[in-house]
Structure formats: structure tokens, C-alpha cells
Design an enzyme around this catalytic site. Structure first.
Site, PDB file in Angstrom:
ATOM      1  N   SER A  76      44.814  45.105  32.178  1.00 58.07           N
ATOM      2  CA  SER A  76      43.586  45.899  32.214  1.00 58.07           C
ATOM      3  C   SER A  76      43.941  47.313  31.785  1.00 58.07           C
ATOM      4  O   SER A  76      45.111  47.720  31.849  1.00 58.07           O
ATOM      5  CB  SER A  76      43.016  45.915  33.636  1.00 58.07           C
ATOM      6  OG  SER A  76      41.996  46.892  33.771  1.00 58.07           O
ATOM      7  N   TYR A  87      44.273  47.371  42.816  1.00 54.03           N
ATOM      8  CA  TYR A  87      44.090  46.675  41.534  1.00 54.03           C
ATOM      9  C   TYR A  87      44.908  47.346  40.427  1.00 54.03           C
ATOM     10  O   TYR A  87      45.604  46.676  39.659  1.00 54.03           O
ATOM     11  CB  TYR A  87      42.603  46.680  41.165  1.00 54.03           C
ATOM     12  CG  TYR A  87      42.272  45.926  39.893  1.00 54.03           C
ATOM     13  CD1 TYR A  87      42.270  44.537  39.865  1.00 54.03           C
ATOM     14  CD2 TYR A  87      41.954  46.609  38.719  1.00 54.03           C
ATOM     15  CE1 TYR A  87      41.962  43.847  38.704  1.00 54.03           C
ATOM     16  CE2 TYR A  87      41.636  45.923  37.553  1.00 54.03           C
ATOM     17  CZ  TYR A  87      41.645  44.545  37.556  1.00 54.03           C
ATOM     18  OH  TYR A  87      41.346  43.858  36.390  1.00 54.03           O
TER      19      TYR A  87
END
Length: 325
Positions: free
Chosen positions: A186, A199
Site C-alpha cells: 500500500s 496498518y
């Protein structure tokens, strides 16, 4: 004796000069080739006949990757911990005439991964030639509001599952001398983002895993033709997170799983080591890493429209205070 030492010193300096000259020539050639490839990308490899295992294949991006790769002639192996979602993806692949296998597995558990691999061999699933680690979880909350279970699950699913699946399939790839390992990271693995600390940490870890493993395999004396591709999406509409609503939505807006899957397959077929969605984000990152840190923060705050969001938040808090009083 001093004369001999002087001679050896001259030889070493001469050798160092030659080594540096050779290095300069190699660097110049590499830059020329990289520039050429930016203008004329390398041809895309054919994927027909590849056996592709996708984790988190039951929904979102994993589902789209399964469907699109199947249409290119790949044999699909769907892994997901949701039996109904996994079956739904398998039905879609089968409906289009694709060959597909499905297994219910919690990829965060090493023993489940190993048992599933044994089961695959038992039922005659072809050897996996491409592994796509896509499974992930995301908890959006302030750091001090996290509980330990959220953090552990984030790392178990987003990071450790990559270790367990690669551990299961890399040995066969090394034995055959070919293969492809893909990790869906990501842009949160490039930049830290508020209220996504766990995350972001997990996606930074995925980046480190892929870079280090790539280097280890590159230096393997067997010189295997194994490719590594790490994908850095900005925002895909998979339900994991809310739209961050950045400025310039035509660049930083939400993309569909269908579009993201097409871009990922393009990166795979060209054997890119890293690929961002949208592609221009790596250029922005390169600029941001050159300028001073405070300048980088100003650019990021501008793109995220932080001032406007803060004003909206203050207005909302003021309205809530009025309601309470």
C-alpha cells in the site's frame, strides 16, 4: 622493502581506479536502459498455463485478480477464510470456462497453510508458479485506542501470512528455477498515515520482506529466474477503508478493484519490481524524499487538504457542543 610496498600500493590504486571506471560505465548503461524502458516498456510476458494462488480471493481485489487472470489462461487457486465468498469467486471463474481450485484457510496460521499445501498436492493441484499475497485487514482508529488483539491480527494477516505462504511455495520455485511472487502492499507502506499506525507498520514490513527476499534470491548461486513484484495502491474501493478525499481526485481518487487488478496484471506481465497505483505516485515520492522534511509535510498536508478537513471537524464539534447545551 619500502619499494615493494610502494609498488603494491600503486597496483591497488590502479585496480581501484579500474574498478571505479567499470562501475561508472555500468551505472551509465543502467541509467540509459532505465530511461529507454520508461519510454518503451518491455514486452508483456504470456501468462497462459501459470498456476496462480491468490490469498483473500473471496472478495474485492483478490476476486478480480482471479477472474481476470483466469481469462488469460491461468489456473486459479483461491484461498480465503470465508467459504461462501471463496465459492462465489470460484463459480465466477468456472462460469467463464476457467480451471479453479478453492481452499478455506486462515493464512495467518502457519500450520493451516502447511496443511492446505499438503492437501493441494494430495488432490493433484498443479505446482504453484505465481503467488499473490493479497489478504489484509485494516483497523482505522487512533493509536492509543488500539487493543492488542487488533495489532496482533493486523501483523498476523498482513505480514506473517506472507512468510508462511512464501515458505510453502518458494522452495519449489527455486527447484524449478522460475516463479513469481507478488505482494499487495500500500502507499501506507511508503508514508505513515494518521489513525492507521498498525496498518502502515504492517505494510512497511511487507515492503522490507519483499526487498530483502528479492536481494537474497538475486544473490543465490543457482541464479533462479524468480521475479518479485510489490504493489503500492493508493486507495481501492474494497471496503477496507474510507475514501481519504484528497485534492485532485483524478489522481488521488478511489479506483475500482477491476481497474486495480488490470494495473497489477500489467505490472506482473512486465516483471516490475515495484508498481504504484496510480503510477505517478512513485514520482511524487521521489520528489518528497529529496526536499526537506518540513517541505514534504507541507506538500502532503496540501494534497490531503488538512486545513479544510480541520475546519469541517471544528464546525462539527461546535454544532455538537450547541446540541449538548
Amino acid at each position: 622493502m619500502k619499494i615493494i610496498q610502494h609498488i603494491f600500493k600503486d597496483i591497488k590504486l590502479h585496480r581501484l581506479f579500474l574498478d571505479l571506471s567499470l562501475l561508472s560505465a555500468k551505472i551509465s548503461l543502467a541509467i540509459i536502459m532505465a530511461t529507454f524502458r520508461m519510454i518503451v516498456p518491455c514486452s508483456m510476458k504470456r501468462l497462459i498455463g501459470e498456476t496462480v494462488l491468490i490469498t483473500g480471493a473471496g472478495h474485492g481485489l483478490g476476486r478480480e485478480l482471479a477472474i481476470q487472470l483466469s481469462s488469460m489462461g491461468c489456473i486459479i487457486v483461491c484461498w480465503d477464510n470465508d467459504i461462501d465468498s471463496n465459492r462465489s469467486t470460484m463459480r465466477e471463474v468456472s462460469k467463464n470456462g476457467g480451471e479453479v481450485y478453492g481452499f478455506v484457510v486462515d493464512v495467518s496460521k502457519r500450520m493451516e497453510v502447511r496443511e492446505t499445501v499438503r492437501l493441494m498436492r494430495k488432490v493433484g493441484v498443479p505446482n504453484v508458479t505465481m503467488l499473490i499475497n493479497n489478504a489484509a485487514v485494516l483497523y482505522h482508529k487512533p493509536y492509543l485506542n488500539f487493543d492488542s488483539d487488533d495489532v496482533e491480527k493486523t501483523f498476523n494477516v498482513n505480514v506473517l501470512s506472507n512468510f508462511w505462504t512464501i515458505e510453502a511455495f518458494l522452495p519449489m520455485m527455486l527447484m524449478k528455477g522460475s516463479g513469481h511472487i507478488v505482494a499487495i502492499s500500500s502507499m501506507c507502506g511508503i508514508y505513515g498515515v494518521s489513525q492507521k499506525v498498525a496498518y502502515c507498520s504492517s505494510k512497511f514490513a511487507v515492503r522490507g520482506l519483499m526487498e530483502a527476499l528479492h536481494e537474497e534470491v538475486r544473490l543465490d548461486e543457482r541464479k533462479p529466474n524468480i521475479h518479485f513484484t510489490t504493489i503500492y495502491p493508493f486507495y481501492i474501493d474494497t471496503g477496507l477503508a474510507k475514501d481519504p478525499k484528497y485534492r485532485f481526485p483524478y489522481i488521488f481518487g478511489v479506483v475500482t478493484p477491476e481497474y486495480a487488478a488490470r494495473e497489477i496484471i500489467k505490472a506482473i506481465r512486465r516483471n516490475y519490481t515495484e508498481y504504484s497505483i496510480p503510477r505517478c505516485l512513485f514520482s511524487l515520492n521521489a520528489i518528497n524524499r529529496i526536499v526537506p522534511e518540513n517541505v514534504m509535510r507541507l506538500i502532503l498536508d496540501f494534497l490531503a487538504n488538512v486545513d479544510q478537513k480541520q475546519k469541517e471537524k471544528d464546525t462539527m464539534n461546535a454544532k455538537l457542543d450547541l446540541i449538548k447545551t
